[in-house]
Motif scaffolding. Structure first.
Motif, mmCIF file in Angstrom:
data_model
loop_
_atom_site.group_PDB
_atom_site.id
_atom_site.type_symbol
_atom_site.label_atom_id
_atom_site.label_comp_id
_atom_site.label_asym_id
_atom_site.label_seq_id
_atom_site.Cartn_x
_atom_site.Cartn_y
_atom_site.Cartn_z
ATOM 1 N N SER A 43 0.831 -1.211 0.000
ATOM 2 C CA SER A 43 0.000 0.000 0.000
ATOM 3 C C SER A 43 0.862 1.257 0.000
ATOM 4 C CB SER A 43 -0.922 -0.004 1.224
ATOM 5 O OG SER A 43 -1.827 -1.088 1.180
ATOM 6 N N ARG A 66 -9.987 -0.060 -3.077
ATOM 7 C CA ARG A 66 -9.899 -1.110 -2.061
ATOM 8 C C ARG A 66 -11.256 -1.792 -1.982
ATOM 9 N NH1 ARG A 66 -5.315 -1.821 1.664
ATOM 10 N NH2 ARG A 66 -6.770 -3.167 2.773
ATOM 11 N N GLU A 71 -11.585 0.499 4.420
ATOM 12 C CA GLU A 71 -10.186 0.146 4.148
ATOM 13 C C GLU A 71 -9.461 1.306 3.471
ATOM 14 O OE1 GLU A 71 -10.161 -3.446 1.895
ATOM 15 O OE2 GLU A 71 -11.029 -4.663 3.495
ATOM 16 N N ASN A 75 -6.167 2.894 5.166
ATOM 17 C CA ASN A 75 -4.891 2.608 4.499
ATOM 18 C C ASN A 75 -4.363 3.740 3.625
ATOM 19 O OD1 ASN A 75 -4.124 -0.493 4.882
ATOM 20 N ND2 ASN A 75 -6.343 -0.333 4.745
#
Length: 493
Positions: A43, A66, A71, A75
């Motif tokens: 990522s 994602r 998420e 992230n």
């Protein structure tokens, strides 16, 4: 240390990249996969790549994906905001960063197949699929339909005729998840279908050992991975795509459950079986799963010691009920008297337009009279796992699958746990369920083996459809027991 680098008209601080991350950023292949093991910095590397593209190419349209929006927030969004402070403006209503040069970085998610309707008709010059194995193949294909030049970058290329840009997709992934099979096929096994070019796909494997920061600052994480059980360690530490997280039938082992049938004679040139002899002391079950998308049918012999030998496979798409029945008849020799013919319960459902079921069609057109399987998924999964364990009488598993059934072997190996119910396998990806469902119907419908079984013989009045009889690949034996002898079973395979 980070390096101050002038990109476009902005002084963007590019974070330090390790050699494989740099290789990922420099790739111009249409589809590039980065990752494999945990801790490889997957990522992390997406952000500088997306930002540098947005600053370099005025008007470029970029999408970062994602599985869920949660998420994305956890992230990416906070880190993008930090790195783009003073460079681009975040629009919280549309989840996008707008750059002064007209470039846009959008954020999207695909939790269900219906979410793909949100991307219909859109064009993106570059798409990042973070944790691609969390996406179904259907989602992936829908995203690739969006991978084309946007109006913004077309204008940029008109103004800069000496520059070139082609649409591309960057993926990151670990083994496991609902998308494991399609990612492995494209990037690891490199098995391509019509319209897919090998030169369009590149894979950059990354291990936790490649992440210098993690190795230095969090060595305990590495030790945790090294201490995992063997199968998990192979997947998470070394990125082994043959062993992965989420595998439902963890007991399945090709060395134990797959046999190379000794009763086959092989054609030396084609390496295909040209003759097959049954043990002649067991019961033969024929069990299928039917749909227009796929007919999956198997022939299994249950012998006296309790071993199930799955020895023949039909796996084909776009067959009508009658066509599938005729093909099954064609592949069933009169030397294979069927003890029980098993089909899924939905084949008994009557159509409102005709009042007939698929079983009615099989009876009328194919002279087949299948019995209804028990469709309890949880019970079926339990019984399948029972068949994978070792038979104390033989010292080998109850279930033995011939190498001549490659689709079943592939499906049982890669089918995943259901995310909500760990006692059953997932129904996505759907293409993995056909063969396993057919086997499950056998597991819930067979009768236990008595100590001594009389081999049923083909009845005197037994008939096959004209379609099967016209092949001329078997003939009636003149012996008194009314059984049949094999002449040629090439078409079986």
């Amino acid at each position: 240390m980070p390096v101050s680098q002038v990109i476009g008209s902005h002084n963007y601080i590019v974070p330090k990249l390790y050699p494989k991350q740099l290789q990922f950023c420099q790739s111009k292949t249409k589809f590039t996969l980065y990752g494999g093991a945990r801790g490889g910095g997957k990522s992390y590397v997406i952000r500088p790549k997306a930002i540098t593209l947005a600053l370099k190419y005025d008007g470029i349209s970029i999408l970062v994906v994602r599985r869920t929006f949660k998420e994305l927030e956890g992230n990416h969004l906070d880190e993008f905001r930090r790195q783009l402070r003073g460079i681009a403006v975040y629009n919280s209503k549309f989840y996008r960063f707008d750059f002064p040069n007209g470039s846009v970085i959008r954020f999207g998610y695909a939790n269900t197949d219906s979410d793909m309707d949100n991307y219909q008709g859109q064009a993106f010059d570059c798409i990042f699929l973070d944790e691609a194995t969390h996406l179904t193949e259907f989602m992936y294909m829908k995203f690739t339909e969006c991978l084309r030049l946007s109006d913004g970058i077309k204008l940029y290329l008109e103004k800069h005729p000496n520059e070139h840009f082609s649409p591309r997709c960057y993926l990151t992934a670990n083994p496991g998840g609902v998308g494991h099979t399609w990612v492995k096929r494209l990037f690891i096994d490199r098995q391509y279908r019509d319209g897919e070019e090998a030169s369009d796909y590149s894979f950059i494997p990354a291990l936790v050992y490649d992440n210098e920061f993690l190795m230095k600052e969090n060595p305990s994480y590495v030790r945790q991975l090294e201490a995992l059980p063997e199968k998990e360690r192979l997947a998470m530490l070394y990125g082994d795509w043959n062993v992965f997280e989420g595998q439902f039938f963890e007991e399945f082992d090709e060395e134990l459950h797959v046999f190379d049938p000794l009763n086959f004679d092989y054609d030396v040139e084609t390496n295909k079986p040209i003759n097959f002899t049954l043990s002649r002391n067991g019961r033969i079950y024929r069990h299928r799963d039917y749909g227009l998308d796929k007919t999956a049918c198997y022939w299994t012999e249950l012998v006296e010691d309790g071993t199930f030998y799955v020895y023949k496979e039909l796996y084909e798409s776009n067959l009508t009920v009658t066509d599938s029945g005729n093909k099954i008849n064609l592949l069933t020799s009169p030397a294979e008297p069927i003890y029980s013919d098993i089909c899924p319960p939905d084949m008994y459902n009557r159509q409102s337009q005709t009042g007939k079921s698929a079983v009615d069609v099989l009876r009328a057109n194919c002279n087949q009279f299948p019995t209804k399987a028990n469709n309890d998924l949880e019970v079926g999964c339990m019984m399948l796992k029972e068949l994978l364990r070792t038979n104390p009488k033989t010292g080998k598993p109850f279930l033995q699958i011939s190498k001549s059934c490659p689709e079943l072997i592939h499906s049982i190996k890669f089918i995943q746990h259901d995310e909500k119910n760990p006692n059953v396998y997932a129904k996505d990806p759907h293409e993995l369920t056909h063969a396993v469902d057919a086997l499950r119907y056998l597991a819930t419908s067979y009768t236990y083996t008595p100590d001594r079984m009389a081999r049923p013989t083909a009845p005197k009045e037994f008939h096959f459809s004209d379609y099967a009889l016209e092949t001329g690949e078997y003939e009636k034996d003149d012996s008194d027991d009314e059984e049949y002898s094999i002449v040629d079973l090439n078409r079986m395979w």
